[in-house]
Design an enzyme around this catalytic site. Structure first.
Site: not given
Length: 465
Positions: A40, A123, A141
């Site tokens: 991520e 996020y 996002d």
């Protein structure tokens, strides 16, 4: 169809589509919180196809939180080299050290603790908790906000904090019980593959039938997004200094300051050519005064080098700065005998340039800044750096002043020239002569990495005409 039925239609059909069409990605093959976290962070502002080889290499070299936490920062940056956004790598390592110190090396599972990790925003926290631990947390996002804006016909500006809150609440409502892991990844997948920014593939979209934006003909105008302020242009002059004598076959590089933009990374020496006028592109500098400025700035640091000519142009893009680079091939000279000559040539060129510019109403005035970094810190907006082949030199010019300095260079040396470490007398930064073998040890921003690789491959053996 009411709003609740529209929501149910979205969740059910999206999950059905994802279970059939999801991509086989390396971080999805293992339900490992650390892998999810690393992926991520890497995927922020970076395409999946670009991330995959970096992720595989990174996990091979740092397979656990402990391995990352204990690794030398230089190794972490080297493994991140070319991916851009280097503060992400530093923050990731700092957060790994937090996990070791505060959580015994195990990824925390509560929102407050995850959010407290360095470099982890709303996020990323939501993505880690939902994907790694299947918790019903939203992961919102830009891709997700685009999908939701279109499907639910939301006209609010997605750059506003209030809109993000609205989107997070909506995304949370859409998560089916016990399916947070798959649902959030499905939502990301839809935004990446189908509901794309400029050309959404509505005919293949699994939720097309109830998409309010498509029905209203608004799929191309949503989401509403305030345009960001354009980055400030800067024209910079780069010295690609070829060594001679004990440094033959090597190139001079320097390490950036401990803090700020591209902290502690290595680069070719460069100087700001001239400040750009407000709202205008940075004007290139003519070759003669550009080479004079480079010679003078290197001399100020204790290096004697004679610029030979333009090697290439390059560009590097940050969030609020764009570097337009004029790269000049230079040759190391004997320190004792060449400095006065180089200084005199530099002063004469700048005196002539200043006189010429004084008569031009269009000239951009101001003192030239000789600096290792812009005053404002910045994040990388794009990992890509455009390095052109040798081309025609710019012909426009700017005026300015030359820093003069004649103190001896401070150096710490060993018998091996590649291990020679020197300190610049003006900027106080660390300089080193490197060969192609040293490229495997030092971390460079993309633009300088490509320039050096091209140089060692012989791309600049012939100067631009």
């Amino acid at each position: 169809m009411g709003l609740q039925e529209q929501k149910r239609h979205f969740s059910v059909n999206l999950l059905d589509w994802y279970m059939i069409n999801r991509r086989d990605l390396p971080w999805r093959r293992h339900n490992n919180p650390y892998f999810t976290w690393v992926s991520e962070i890497m995927l922020q502002q970076t395409r999946v196809d670009t991330v995959i080889p970096y992720f595989n290499r990174f996990i091979t070299n740092f397979p656990t939180v402990q391995a990352l936490a204990e690794a030398p920062e230089e190794e972490v940056l080297k493994n991140w080299e070319g991916l851009g956004y280097y503060s992400r790598a530093r923050n990731l390592q700092a957060a790994a050290q937090q996990v070791m110190e505060l959580h015994g090396g195990e990824m925390p599972q509560d929102k407050q603790s995850v959010f407290a990790l360095k470099g982890v925003g709303p996020y990323t926290a939501g993505a880690i908790l939902s994907i790694a631990f299947n918790q019903p947390q939203p992961a919102v996002d830009g891709n997700v906000m685009r999908v939701l804006s279109r499907y639910f016909l939301i006209d609010e500006d997605i750059m506003k904090g209030s809109t993000r809150v609205l989107m997070e609440e909506l995304a949370t409502e859409l998560i089916p019980e016990g399916r947070a892991r798959d649902f959030n990844q499905a939502l990301m997948e839809l935004g990446a593959l189908v509901c794309t920014p400029k050309a959404p593939h509505c005919l293949t979209c699994p939720v097309m039938e109830q998409c309010s934006g498509r029905i209203a003909g608004r799929e191309l105008t949503l989401p509403v997004k305030t345009k960001a302020k354009p980055p400030r242009p800067e024209q910079r002059l780069v010295a690609l200094v070829e060594g001679s004598g004990a440094h033959r076959g090597r190139v001079l590089v320097r390490q950036r300051p401990e803090t700020g933009l591209l902290a502690r990374m290595w680069e070719l020496p460069h100087v700001l050519a001239a400040p750009a006028a407000a709202g205008k592109a940075a004007a290139p500098l003519a070759d003669e005064p550009a080479m004079a400025l480079l010679a003078g700035s290197l001399w100020a640091e204790g290096f004697a080098a004679r610029p030979e000519g333009l090697a290439t142009h390059a560009e590097h893009v940050f969030s609020h700065i764009v570097w337009s680079l004029q790269v000049y091939k230079c040759t190391e000279q004997d320190l004792g005998s060449e400095l006065p000559l180089i200084a005199a040539e530099a002063r004469a060129a700048y005196d002539a340039q200043a006189a010429s510019q004084a008569s031009s109403a269009a000239a951009v005035t101001g003192q030239l800044q000789i600096s290792a970094e812009p005053k404002a810190d910045a994040e990388l907006t794009s990992a890509a750096a455009d390095v052109s082949a040798p081309g025609t030199a710019y012909t426009e010019s700017q005026s300015g002043s030359l820093l003069e300095h004649n103190k001896p260079l401070s150096a710490s040396t060993t018998a091996n020239a590649s291990q020679e470490v020197l300190t610049g007398k003006g900027d106080g930064l660390t300089y080193q002569w490197i060969g192609p073998e040293d490229m495997e040890k030092l971390a460079f921003p993309n633009v300088f990495l490509k320039l050096l690789r091209n140089y060692f491959a012989g791309a600049y053996d012939e100067l631009a005409e």
